[in-house]
Design a protein around this motif. Structure first.
Motif, PDB file in Angstrom:
ATOM      1  N   LEU A  30      11.138  10.932   8.002  1.00  0.00           N
ATOM      2  CA  LEU A  30      12.542  10.925   7.604  1.00  0.00           C
ATOM      3  C   LEU A  30      12.790  12.177   6.776  1.00  0.00           C
ATOM      4  O   LEU A  30      12.030  12.473   5.853  1.00  0.00           O
ATOM      5  N   ARG A  31      13.844  12.898   7.123  1.00  0.00           N
ATOM      6  CA  ARG A  31      14.140  14.156   6.434  1.00  0.00           C
ATOM      7  C   ARG A  31      15.610  14.199   6.050  1.00  0.00           C
ATOM      8  O   ARG A  31      16.481  13.910   6.859  1.00  0.00           O
ATOM      9  N   THR A  32      15.869  14.569   4.819  1.00  0.00           N
ATOM     10  CA  THR A  32      17.253  14.745   4.385  1.00  0.00           C
ATOM     11  C   THR A  32      17.631  16.211   4.563  1.00  0.00           C
ATOM     12  O   THR A  32      16.780  17.063   4.822  1.00  0.00           O
ATOM     13  N   GLU A  33      18.916  16.503   4.401  1.00  0.00           N
ATOM     14  CA  GLU A  33      19.393  17.871   4.588  1.00  0.00           C
ATOM     15  C   GLU A  33      18.817  18.821   3.546  1.00  0.00           C
ATOM     16  O   GLU A  33      18.643  19.999   3.796  1.00  0.00           O
ATOM     17  N   ASP A  37      15.799  18.217   1.692  1.00  0.00           N
ATOM     18  CA  ASP A  37      14.364  18.082   1.436  1.00  0.00           C
ATOM     19  C   ASP A  37      13.539  18.199   2.711  1.00  0.00           C
ATOM     20  O   ASP A  37      14.049  18.069   3.820  1.00  0.00           O
ATOM     21  N   SER A  38      12.249  18.427   2.528  1.00  0.00           N
ATOM     22  CA  SER A  38      11.320  18.416   3.649  1.00  0.00           C
ATOM     23  C   SER A  38      11.058  16.962   4.061  1.00  0.00           C
ATOM     24  O   SER A  38      11.378  16.033   3.326  1.00  0.00           O
ATOM     25  N   ALA A  39      10.456  16.808   5.230  1.00  0.00           N
ATOM     26  CA  ALA A  39      10.272  15.469   5.790  1.00  0.00           C
ATOM     27  C   ALA A  39       9.235  14.664   5.020  1.00  0.00           C
ATOM     28  O   ALA A  39       8.181  15.169   4.636  1.00  0.00           O
ATOM     29  N   ASP A  40       9.551  13.381   4.786  1.00  0.00           N
ATOM     30  CA  ASP A  40       8.612  12.403   4.256  1.00  0.00           C
ATOM     31  C   ASP A  40       7.978  11.680   5.439  1.00  0.00           C
ATOM     32  O   ASP A  40       8.638  11.451   6.458  1.00  0.00           O
ATOM     33  N   ALA A  41       6.707  11.314   5.318  1.00  0.00           N
ATOM     34  CA  ALA A  41       5.968  10.719   6.430  1.00  0.00           C
ATOM     35  C   ALA A  41       5.741   9.227   6.199  1.00  0.00           C
ATOM     36  O   ALA A  41       5.456   8.793   5.075  1.00  0.00           O
ATOM     37  N   PHE A  42       5.849   8.468   7.284  1.00  0.00           N
ATOM     38  CA  PHE A  42       5.646   7.022   7.248  1.00  0.00           C
ATOM     39  C   PHE A  42       4.662   6.614   8.343  1.00  0.00           C
ATOM     40  O   PHE A  42       4.765   7.068   9.482  1.00  0.00           O
ATOM     41  N   VAL A  43       3.723   5.751   7.985  1.00  0.00           N
ATOM     42  CA  VAL A  43       2.852   5.090   8.955  1.00  0.00           C
ATOM     43  C   VAL A  43       2.901   3.606   8.604  1.00  0.00           C
ATOM     44  O   VAL A  43       2.726   3.229   7.437  1.00  0.00           O
ATOM     45  N   VAL A  44       3.161   2.770   9.593  1.00  0.00           N
ATOM     46  CA  VAL A  44       3.208   1.323   9.385  1.00  0.00           C
ATOM     47  C   VAL A  44       2.217   0.694  10.356  1.00  0.00           C
ATOM     48  O   VAL A  44       2.278   0.927  11.564  1.00  0.00           O
ATOM     49  N   VAL A  45       1.280  -0.082   9.809  1.00  0.00           N
ATOM     50  CA  VAL A  45       0.197  -0.663  10.602  1.00  0.00           C
ATOM     51  C   VAL A  45       0.225  -2.180  10.462  1.00  0.00           C
ATOM     52  O   VAL A  45       0.409  -2.701   9.355  1.00  0.00           O
ATOM     53  N   ARG A  46       0.032  -2.867  11.585  1.00  0.00           N
ATOM     54  CA  ARG A  46      -0.111  -4.329  11.548  1.00  0.00           C
ATOM     55  C   ARG A  46      -1.550  -4.696  11.863  1.00  0.00           C
ATOM     56  O   ARG A  46      -2.148  -4.193  12.812  1.00  0.00           O
ATOM     57  N   PHE A  82       3.522   5.596   2.847  1.00  0.00           N
ATOM     58  CA  PHE A  82       4.677   6.490   2.724  1.00  0.00           C
ATOM     59  C   PHE A  82       4.274   7.662   1.835  1.00  0.00           C
ATOM     60  O   PHE A  82       3.987   7.489   0.660  1.00  0.00           O
ATOM     61  N   THR A  83       4.219   8.856   2.430  1.00  0.00           N
ATOM     62  CA  THR A  83       3.862  10.058   1.679  1.00  0.00           C
ATOM     63  C   THR A  83       5.105  10.921   1.538  1.00  0.00           C
ATOM     64  O   THR A  83       5.689  11.354   2.528  1.00  0.00           O
ATOM     65  N   ALA A  84       5.498  11.142   0.280  1.00  0.00           N
ATOM     66  CA  ALA A  84       6.679  11.949   0.000  1.00  0.00           C
ATOM     67  C   ALA A  84       6.318  13.418   0.009  1.00  0.00           C
ATOM     68  O   ALA A  84       5.215  13.806  -0.365  1.00  0.00           O
ATOM     69  N   SER A  85       7.254  14.215   0.447  1.00  0.00           N
ATOM     70  CA  SER A  85       7.069  15.655   0.435  1.00  0.00           C
ATOM     71  C   SER A  85       7.389  16.178  -0.952  1.00  0.00           C
ATOM     72  O   SER A  85       8.492  16.039  -1.429  1.00  0.00           O
ATOM     73  N   GLY A  86       6.391  16.779  -1.603  1.00  0.00           N
ATOM     74  CA  GLY A  86       6.630  17.312  -2.927  1.00  0.00           C
ATOM     75  C   GLY A  86       6.273  18.772  -3.029  1.00  0.00           C
ATOM     76  O   GLY A  86       6.399  19.392  -4.070  1.00  0.00           O
ATOM     77  N   THR A  87       5.836  19.346  -1.912  1.00  0.00           N
ATOM     78  CA  THR A  87       5.351  20.728  -1.947  1.00  0.00           C
ATOM     79  C   THR A  87       6.258  21.687  -1.199  1.00  0.00           C
ATOM     80  O   THR A  87       5.950  22.859  -1.079  1.00  0.00           O
ATOM     81  N   ALA A  95       6.554  19.735   5.104  1.00  0.00           N
ATOM     82  CA  ALA A  95       6.568  18.360   5.606  1.00  0.00           C
ATOM     83  C   ALA A  95       5.328  17.612   5.141  1.00  0.00           C
ATOM     84  O   ALA A  95       4.220  18.145   5.144  1.00  0.00           O
ATOM     85  N   ALA A  96       5.522  16.371   4.735  1.00  0.00           N
ATOM     86  CA  ALA A  96       4.414  15.542   4.270  1.00  0.00           C
ATOM     87  C   ALA A  96       3.640  14.976   5.453  1.00  0.00           C
ATOM     88  O   ALA A  96       4.144  14.914   6.575  1.00  0.00           O
TER      89      ALA A  96
END
Length: 195
Positions: free
Chosen positions: A147-150, A152-161, A170-175, A178-179
Motif C-alpha cells: 500500500l502506497r500513499t501519494e 510516502d513509499s510503499a508499505d509491505a504486507f504479508v498475511v499467512v493462514r 506489516f513493514t512500514a517504509s521508513g527509509t 519501498a518496504a
C-alpha cells in the motif's frame, strides 16, 4: 497452494488457539538473529471506511481489524538491526479464529479485493495505491501486497493462514524506499506457530 502447504493443511490442529496458546506461539527476543522483538500490547481499535467498498478488506487489515474479527489477538514489534532490513520495523499480529473457515474467509477477502482494487480513498492517509506481490510459500495459504500513499513509499504486507490462525506482517517504509517484509521473520514465526 504448494504440495507442502496442502500437506500441512491436513496436519493443522483442529482446535483453535486460545489467548495463552497464541502468546506462546509468538516470537520472542532471540528467536530470529538480527531482530529485536518486543510485545506490542496495543489492540487495534477504531474503524476506517475505504471507497470503493471492494477495497475494504485491505483497509481493514491495514488497521488490524479484519472481518470477521479474531477471538484472540497477540501483537509484536520486530526491529531489524542488521542486513538489508536494517532500521525497519515490522508489526506482527497473530489472530486466532474459532475455525479454519473463518480464517480462510479473511484471506479470501483480501485476495478478492486485490483482483479489483488498485487504489482507494478513505482512512489515514486519504489516498492509497494498491499493488499485489508474490506471497511466500508458507503456512496453508498466504497473500502479499503493498500500500502506497501519494507522499510516502510503499508499505509491505504479508498475511499467512495456518489452520485457524491468521498472521499479519506489516513493514512500514521508513527509509524512503519501498518496504519489504523480512522473509526470516515470516518463516520463523510460521515455524514456531506450527510447531
Amino acid at each position: 497452494m504448494s504440495a507442502s502447504a496442502s500437506g500441512s493443511a491436513a496436519e493443522a490442529p483442529a482446535e483453535p488457539l486460545g489467548e495463552a496458546q497464541l502468546k506462546s506461539a509468538a516470537l520472542t527476543g532471540g528467536d530470529v538473529d538480527g531482530f529485536q522483538i518486543t510485545e506490542f500490547p496495543v489492540k487495534p481499535g477504531g474503524d476506517s471506511t475505504a471507497r470503493p467498498a471492494d477495497c475494504q478488506p485491505l483497509e481493514d487489515m491495514r488497521t488490524g481489524l479484519p472481518d470477521p474479527g479474531p477471538k484472540a489477538f497477540t501483537g509484536l514489534l520486530a526491529y531489524s538491526g542488521a542486513g538489508p532490513a536494517a532500521g525497519s520495523a515490522t508489526t506482527i499480529g497473530l489472530m486466532a479464529y474459532d475455525g479454519s473457515a473463518a480464517a480462510e474467509g479473511v484471506l479470501d477477502g483480501l485476495r478478492t479485493a486485490l483482483k479489483t482494487c488498485t487504489a482507494y480513498e478513505g482512512g489515514v492517509p486519504a489516498r492509497t495505491t494498491v499493488r499485489s506481490a508474490t506471497a511466500p510459500d508458507v503456512g496453508d495459504d498466504a497473500v502479499a501486497y503493498s500500500l502506497r500513499t501519494e507522499r510516502d513509499s510503499a508499505d509491505a504486507f504479508v498475511v499467512v493462514r495456518s489452520g485457524a490462525t491468521v498472521v499479519l506482517f506489516f513493514t512500514a517504509s521508513g527509509t524512503g524506499s519501498a518496504a519489504a517484509v523480512p522473509e526470516a521473520l515470516v518463516s520463523a514465526q510460521i515455524r514456531k506457530l506450527e510447531a
